[in-house]
Enzyme design. Structure first.
Site, short mmCIF file in Angstrom:
data_model
loop_
_atom_site.label_atom_id
_atom_site.label_comp_id
_atom_site.label_asym_id
_atom_site.label_seq_id
_atom_site.Cartn_x
_atom_site.Cartn_y
_atom_site.Cartn_z
N GLY A 15 -42.94 -19.79 62.16
CA GLY A 15 -42.29 -20.15 63.42
C GLY A 15 -40.95 -19.49 63.62
O GLY A 15 -40.13 -19.95 64.42
N TYR A 18 -40.48 -18.40 67.25
CA TYR A 18 -40.32 -19.58 68.09
C TYR A 18 -38.88 -20.09 68.01
O TYR A 18 -38.25 -20.38 69.04
CB TYR A 18 -41.30 -20.65 67.62
CG TYR A 18 -41.18 -21.98 68.33
CD1 TYR A 18 -41.17 -22.06 69.72
CD2 TYR A 18 -41.10 -23.16 67.61
CE1 TYR A 18 -41.08 -23.28 70.36
CE2 TYR A 18 -41.00 -24.39 68.23
CZ TYR A 18 -40.99 -24.45 69.62
OH TYR A 18 -40.89 -25.66 70.25
N LYS A 38 -35.32 -7.59 65.99
CA LYS A 38 -36.45 -7.62 65.06
C LYS A 38 -36.52 -6.23 64.44
O LYS A 38 -37.24 -5.35 64.91
CB LYS A 38 -37.74 -7.93 65.82
CG LYS A 38 -39.00 -8.00 64.98
CD LYS A 38 -39.21 -9.35 64.37
CE LYS A 38 -40.58 -9.44 63.71
NZ LYS A 38 -40.76 -10.71 63.00
N ALA A 119 -39.27 -10.44 58.71
CA ALA A 119 -40.72 -10.34 58.83
C ALA A 119 -41.33 -11.08 57.65
O ALA A 119 -40.93 -10.86 56.50
CB ALA A 119 -41.16 -8.88 58.83
#
Length: 225
Positions: A15, A18, A38, A119
């Site tokens: 998550g 999220y 990211k 990641a």
């Protein structure tokens, strides 16, 4: 004063995105100049002849500072497999120092709040010698740990928290993320983690049918950072 955090999880699909997107949107509501990055993503599809990762696209939309996709996700790999294997199959070498350079370059953009999403989990390999945790160690941003509340999460969460602290990085707090099917003995497991983890519980995220219902939870979480 700029606030910058590294977001990791106890495993893949914990998550992280999220939580990252929710905090970025909360920062936007608070009027902060926010950036979500990211640096490496494995798993992408071609959109208008360019590889795009769905998580990175969500972060791009949630950030209040306008950045190009390449700034948000400088290393995108097509196969949804371990990043170092995906990079090897594409004949690419990914290093912690290279990712750090991308991040620091983008963070020269004026901002108040930044989240760097990892990641997978803390010890995901980047290559034969380095892990993604080496990037977090170099950045030295406080870490937010996302725990997906399911069977096995106690062991994974405690081991991950121990590794973060042993690496000399500050664990600023953790988030309990519940799936659609609530785990058995949820409250008891939550209490166990609250007692056993040295960092504070930033928030509990139940399953929300309507994403708008989560706004208050993320606003409260942001206020604790």
């Amino acid at each position: 004063m700029k606030k910058r955090f590294f977001v990791t999880g106890i495993d893949t699909d914990a998550g992280k995105t999220y939580v990252t997107v929710g905090l970025l949107e909360a920062a936007k509501r608070a009027g902060l100049k926010s950036i979500g990055l990211k640096p490496i993503a494995a798993g992408a599809e071609l959109i208008e002849d360019h590889l795009r990762n769905s998580d990175a696209l969500l972060m791009q939309r949630a950030s209040s500072v306008n950045l190009s996709y390449e700034q948000i996700n400088p290393v995108v790999l097509e196969a949804a497999i371990a990043p170092h294997i995906a990079a090897m199959k594409e004949g690419r070498l990914v290093t912690a120092s290279r990712l750090e350079g991308f991040i620091k370059g983008t963070l020269l953009t004026p901002h108040d709040f930044a989240l760097i999403e990892g990641a997978g989990g803390w010890r995901v390999p980047l290559n034969d010698r380095e892990f993604l945790s080496d990037l977090a160690k170099s950045l030295r941003f406080p870490v937010i740990l996302v725990v997906n509340m399911k069977l096995g999460c106690l062991n994974h969460a405690i081991l991950t928290a121990e590794a973060i602290v042993r690496d000399g990085v500050s664990l600023v707090g953790w988030v309990a993320n519940s799936g659609k099917e609530k785990m058995p003995c949820f409250e008891e497991n939550l209490a166990s983690l609250t007692n056993m983890l040295s960092a504070p519980l930033l928030g509990v995220l139940p399953w929300y049918e309507n994403p708008l219902d989560s706004q208050q939870a993320f606003d409260e979480m942001l206020s604790k950072l």
